[in-house]
Design a protein around this motif. Structure first.
Motif, short mmCIF file in Angstrom:
data_model
loop_
_atom_site.label_atom_id
_atom_site.label_comp_id
_atom_site.label_asym_id
_atom_site.label_seq_id
_atom_site.Cartn_x
_atom_site.Cartn_y
_atom_site.Cartn_z
N MET A 47 -12.03 9.86 -12.27
CA MET A 47 -10.95 10.00 -11.29
C MET A 47 -9.93 8.90 -11.50
O MET A 47 -10.27 7.77 -11.80
N THR A 48 -8.73 9.26 -11.28
CA THR A 48 -7.67 8.27 -11.43
C THR A 48 -7.48 7.52 -10.12
O THR A 48 -7.95 7.94 -9.06
N GLU A 49 -6.75 6.41 -10.20
CA GLU A 49 -6.50 5.60 -9.01
C GLU A 49 -5.73 6.37 -7.95
O GLU A 49 -5.96 6.20 -6.76
N GLU A 50 -4.82 7.22 -8.38
CA GLU A 50 -4.02 8.01 -7.43
C GLU A 50 -4.89 8.97 -6.63
O GLU A 50 -4.70 9.14 -5.43
N MET A 51 -5.86 9.58 -7.28
CA MET A 51 -6.74 10.52 -6.59
C MET A 51 -7.64 9.78 -5.59
O MET A 51 -7.87 10.25 -4.48
N ILE A 52 -8.15 8.62 -6.00
CA ILE A 52 -8.98 7.81 -5.10
C ILE A 52 -8.15 7.36 -3.90
O ILE A 52 -8.60 7.40 -2.75
N ARG A 53 -6.91 6.90 -4.18
CA ARG A 53 -6.01 6.48 -3.11
C ARG A 53 -5.76 7.62 -2.13
O ARG A 53 -5.86 7.45 -0.91
N ASP A 54 -5.46 8.81 -2.65
CA ASP A 54 -5.19 9.96 -1.78
C ASP A 54 -6.43 10.35 -0.97
O ASP A 54 -6.32 10.68 0.22
N ARG A 55 -7.59 10.30 -1.60
CA ARG A 55 -8.84 10.62 -0.89
C ARG A 55 -9.10 9.60 0.22
O ARG A 55 -9.54 9.95 1.31
N LEU A 56 -8.82 8.33 -0.05
CA LEU A 56 -8.97 7.26 0.95
C LEU A 56 -8.04 7.51 2.13
O LEU A 56 -8.47 7.45 3.28
N VAL A 57 -6.80 7.81 1.86
CA VAL A 57 -5.81 8.03 2.93
C VAL A 57 -6.21 9.24 3.78
O VAL A 57 -6.15 9.19 5.01
N LEU A 58 -6.64 10.32 3.18
CA LEU A 58 -7.01 11.52 3.92
C LEU A 58 -8.30 11.34 4.72
O LEU A 58 -8.48 11.98 5.75
N GLY A 59 -9.18 10.45 4.27
CA GLY A 59 -10.46 10.27 4.94
C GLY A 59 -10.43 9.25 6.09
O GLY A 59 -11.44 9.06 6.78
N ILE A 60 -9.32 8.61 6.30
CA ILE A 60 -9.23 7.60 7.36
C ILE A 60 -9.17 8.29 8.73
O ILE A 60 -8.40 9.23 8.94
N ILE A 61 -9.98 7.81 9.66
CA ILE A 61 -10.04 8.39 11.01
C ILE A 61 -8.93 7.86 11.90
O ILE A 61 -8.35 8.61 12.68
N ASP A 62 -8.64 6.55 11.79
CA ASP A 62 -7.64 5.92 12.64
C ASP A 62 -6.26 6.49 12.33
O ASP A 62 -5.73 6.34 11.22
N LYS A 63 -5.63 7.13 13.30
CA LYS A 63 -4.35 7.81 13.09
C LYS A 63 -3.22 6.83 12.79
O LYS A 63 -2.35 7.11 11.98
N GLN A 64 -3.28 5.66 13.43
CA GLN A 64 -2.22 4.68 13.22
C GLN A 64 -2.25 4.15 11.78
O GLN A 64 -1.21 4.04 11.12
N THR A 65 -3.44 3.87 11.27
CA THR A 65 -3.58 3.39 9.89
C THR A 65 -3.18 4.48 8.90
O THR A 65 -2.48 4.21 7.92
N LYS A 66 -3.60 5.71 9.17
CA LYS A 66 -3.24 6.83 8.29
C LYS A 66 -1.73 7.01 8.23
O LYS A 66 -1.15 7.18 7.16
N ARG A 67 -1.06 6.93 9.38
CA ARG A 67 0.41 7.08 9.44
C ARG A 67 1.08 5.94 8.66
O ARG A 67 2.06 6.17 7.95
N GLN A 68 0.54 4.73 8.79
CA GLN A 68 1.10 3.58 8.08
C GLN A 68 0.98 3.76 6.56
O GLN A 68 1.92 3.47 5.82
N LEU A 69 -0.16 4.27 6.09
CA LEU A 69 -0.36 4.46 4.65
C LEU A 69 0.50 5.60 4.10
O LEU A 69 1.07 5.49 3.00
N ILE A 70 0.60 6.67 4.84
CA ILE A 70 1.39 7.82 4.37
C ILE A 70 2.88 7.48 4.31
O ILE A 70 3.61 7.95 3.44
N GLN A 117 -4.93 -0.55 -4.40
CA GLN A 117 -5.23 -1.90 -3.90
C GLN A 117 -4.49 -2.17 -2.58
O GLN A 117 -5.05 -2.74 -1.65
N LYS A 118 -3.25 -1.73 -2.50
CA LYS A 118 -2.47 -1.92 -1.27
C LYS A 118 -3.09 -1.11 -0.13
O LYS A 118 -3.16 -1.58 1.01
N ALA A 119 -3.58 0.08 -0.38
CA ALA A 119 -4.22 0.91 0.64
C ALA A 119 -5.50 0.25 1.13
O ALA A 119 -5.78 0.22 2.34
N ILE A 120 -6.28 -0.31 0.22
CA ILE A 120 -7.52 -1.00 0.60
C ILE A 120 -7.20 -2.22 1.47
O ILE A 120 -7.85 -2.46 2.50
N ASP A 121 -6.18 -2.99 1.07
CA ASP A 121 -5.80 -4.18 1.84
C ASP A 121 -5.33 -3.81 3.25
O ASP A 121 -5.70 -4.46 4.24
N VAL A 122 -4.54 -2.77 3.37
CA VAL A 122 -4.04 -2.33 4.68
C VAL A 122 -5.21 -1.86 5.56
O VAL A 122 -5.28 -2.19 6.74
#
Length: 139
Positions: free
Chosen positions: A1-24, A32-37
């Motif tokens: 898997m590429t980093e972009e796919m892992i990043r997208d999977r991470l963003v979609l799997g987040i439960i907290d709506k505020q964090t998800k909105r911030q990442l999108i 790395q930026k998604a993990i830090d946030v």
């Protein structure tokens, strides 16, 4: 898997709506930026939860303390039913404890708070009898 796919999977799997909105909303989001946030938001949420929990416990403790102080003040404002003075509401600490009432001769209270009913003589009349020469008293 590429980093972009892992990043997208991470963003979609987040439960907290505020964090998800911030990442999108970030157009230059990397993995790395998604993990830090996500770590920063999770840490901030835990800190807010701890602060809220501690504040509520302290407020409850303060309220409990106020109630006991008010209850003690209320008890001190009521005169003792055995001696009619103000002191700690404990029978053994009452000055009338083991004292004899002058009105009814019972123990553990004073005459000024005595509730017994005693017969009192209201008047004493003397009548002299001419025939018998004795004094007759009537109530």
């Amino acid at each position: 898997m590429t980093e972009e796919m892992i990043r997208d999977r991470l963003v979609l799997g987040i439960i907290d709506k505020q964090t998800k909105r911030q990442l999108i909303s970030d157009p230059q989001l990397t993995l790395q930026k998604a993990i830090d946030v996500c770590k920063a938001n999770e840490s901030a949420n835990k800190q807010i939860e701890n602060l809220t929990k501690n504040t509520q416990e302290e407020v409850n403790k303060l309220n409990i303390r106020k109630k006991t102080v008010n209850q003690n003040k209320m008890k001190k404002n009521i005169p003792c039913r055995y001696c009619a003075t103000f002191h700690e509401h404990n029978r053994q600490k009452c000055p009338a404890w083991n004292q004899t009432c002058r009105k009814c001769n019972k123990k553990n209270h004073w005459a000024k708070v005595c509730k017994s009913r005693m017969r009192t003589v209201q008047s004493l009349e003397s009548q002299n009898s001419n025939d018998e020469q004795e004094d007759c008293y009537s109530l």
